[in-house]
Design an enzyme around this catalytic site. Structure first.
Site, PDB file in Angstrom:
ATOM      1  CB  CYS A 171      -0.950   0.008   1.192  1.00 36.47           C
ATOM      2  SG  CYS A 171      -2.140  -1.336   1.153  1.00 36.47           S
ATOM      3  CG  HIS A 214      -3.080   3.930   2.086  1.00 41.28           C
ATOM      4  ND1 HIS A 214      -3.498   3.484   0.852  1.00 41.28           N
ATOM      5  CD2 HIS A 214      -3.110   2.841   2.911  1.00 41.28           C
ATOM      6  CE1 HIS A 214      -3.761   2.186   0.925  1.00 41.28           C
ATOM      7  NE2 HIS A 214      -3.541   1.784   2.156  1.00 41.28           N
ATOM      8  CG  ASN A 222      -6.385  -0.556   1.253  1.00 39.84           C
ATOM      9  OD1 ASN A 222      -5.722  -0.130   0.305  1.00 39.84           O
ATOM     10  ND2 ASN A 222      -5.835  -0.960   2.389  1.00 39.84           N
TER      11      ASN A 222
END
Ligand SMILES: CC(C)(COP(=O)(O)OP(=O)(O)OC[C@H]1O[C@@H](n2cnc3c(N)ncnc32)[C@H](O)[C@@H]1OP(=O)(O)O)[C@@H](O)C(=O)NCCC(=O)NCCS
Length: 323
Positions: free
Chosen positions: A107, A245, A275
């Site tokens: 990520c 993020h 996500n």
């Protein structure tokens, strides 16, 4: 950073849609994560397909000919094949002649890829670089693990980085002003797949210690942003927007609170796509530009964390210096 683009697959699933194959509820997912929807690639759609769509949008928005691109970096954890790099497929599909490679920091991949791109451009090796974050997380979700599977989605985001001759003092305060990247392999087991090529010849499925990752995320996202601000001689109030993020609305809000940044300056799109790993920052950035929130010349903070654990932040003045 003169062009931004993104792509989400057509298949969109609401929390209610997930209840058909996972023991969950819209109420639980909304309350714990803020996520309402995620997009999943179709059977024959791959990470490189999404990356190419996002890249074409970014190139169009940069108003440059694609032939000018001289470097392609793809941040991904879900490559089309174990090798070669997905970036080489993107290169082929775009019809661009440029060295192309992948960066894998899960990520945090996009922030890591920006850091690599900036260094290569600074050394005068490259002038027009395409940095893409793209992930098909749906391919590594274990639908028997309801705590983790409901949080992820697929997507891609891309940016064009251009190098300008420093003939104007304004340029000292333009572009990627600072980058910080960190990893702590002692925390490897907190967020990982339960398989891998050299482990058991499989790609494995995501396993996450959600509560632990949650705590590390708040600390490490905040501290790395403060570090990046300090490196660029900026303070939090100077940021026009924070583009974090997009993993979990509770993490986004807790970090904003810790950094004491006005929540109106925090971009959040996690509700609409969950996500998307390495895609999440450029995807959120593109949506905020399309919504006319982020504009040419704005000062932005990026921050991301993922498996490794790996994390980092960047401070960027976005857009074209001579409009
Ligand atoms: C994953 C996360 C949302 C879980 O939230 P939590 O409050 O820690 O939840 P828990 O795992 O303690 O589970 C709480 C309860 O909800 C239940 N539950 C878990 N997943 C569920 C789901 N999808 N639907 C319904 N109930 C669920 C659990 O079984 C547990 O029930 P119990 O109390 O009866 O045992 C949270 O830890 C988190 O956001 N972590 C960070 C994850 C992240 O974003 N990582 C990415 C960084 S890149």
């Amino acid at each position: 950073m003169t062009g931004v683009g993104s792509y989400l697959p057509k298949n969109k699933y609401s929390n209610d849609d997930l209840t058909k194959f996972v023991d969950t509820s819209d109420e639980w997912v909304t309350k714990r994560s803020g996520i309402k929807f995620r997009h999943f690639v179709s059977k024959n759609e791959t990470t490189s397909d999404m990356a190419v769509n996002a890249a074409l949008n970014a190139i169009k928005n940069a108003y440059i000919k694609k032939e000018l691109i001289d470097l392609i970096i793809v941040a991904t954890t879900t490559p089309d094949n174990t090798f070669p790099a997905t970036a080489t497929l993107v290169q082929k599909k775009l019809g661009i002649n440029a060295p192309s490679f992948d960066v894998q920091a899960v990520c945090a991949g996009f922030v890591f890829a920006l850091s690599v791109a900036k260094s290569l451009m600074k050394d005068n090796h490259f002038s027009n670089c395409l940095v893409i974050g793209a992930d098909s997380m749906s391919k590594i979700l274990d639908w028997n693990d309801r705590t983790t599977s409901v949080l992820f989605g697929d997507g891609a985001g891309a940016v064009v980085l251009q190098k300008f001759e420093n003939i104007d003092e304004k340029l000292n305060d333009w572009g990627i002003l600072s980058n910080v990247i960190h990893s702590d392999g002692n925390l490897y087991d907190l967020l990982k797949t339960n398989g891998g090529v050299s482990n058991n010849q499989s790609s494995g499925f995501i396993e996450m210690s959600g509560k632990e990752v949650f705590k590390h995320a708040i600390d490490k996202l905040s501290s790395s942003l403060e570090e990046a601000l300090s490196l660029s001689n900026k303070v939090i109030n100077q940021l026009d927007f924070l583009v974090p993020h997009q993993a979990n609305q509770r993490i986004i809000l807790a970090v904003a609170d810790k950094l004491k940044i006005n929540s109106k300056k925090v971009i959040s799109t996690v509700k609409d796509h969950g996500n998307t790993s390495a895609a999440s920052i450029p995807l959120a950035l593109d949506h905020a530009i399309s919504d006319k929130k982020i504009k040419n010349g704005n000062l932005l903070g990026f921050q991301a964390i993922g498996g490794g654990l790996s994390w980092g932040s960047s401070i960027i003045r976005i857009g074209k210096p001579h409009n």
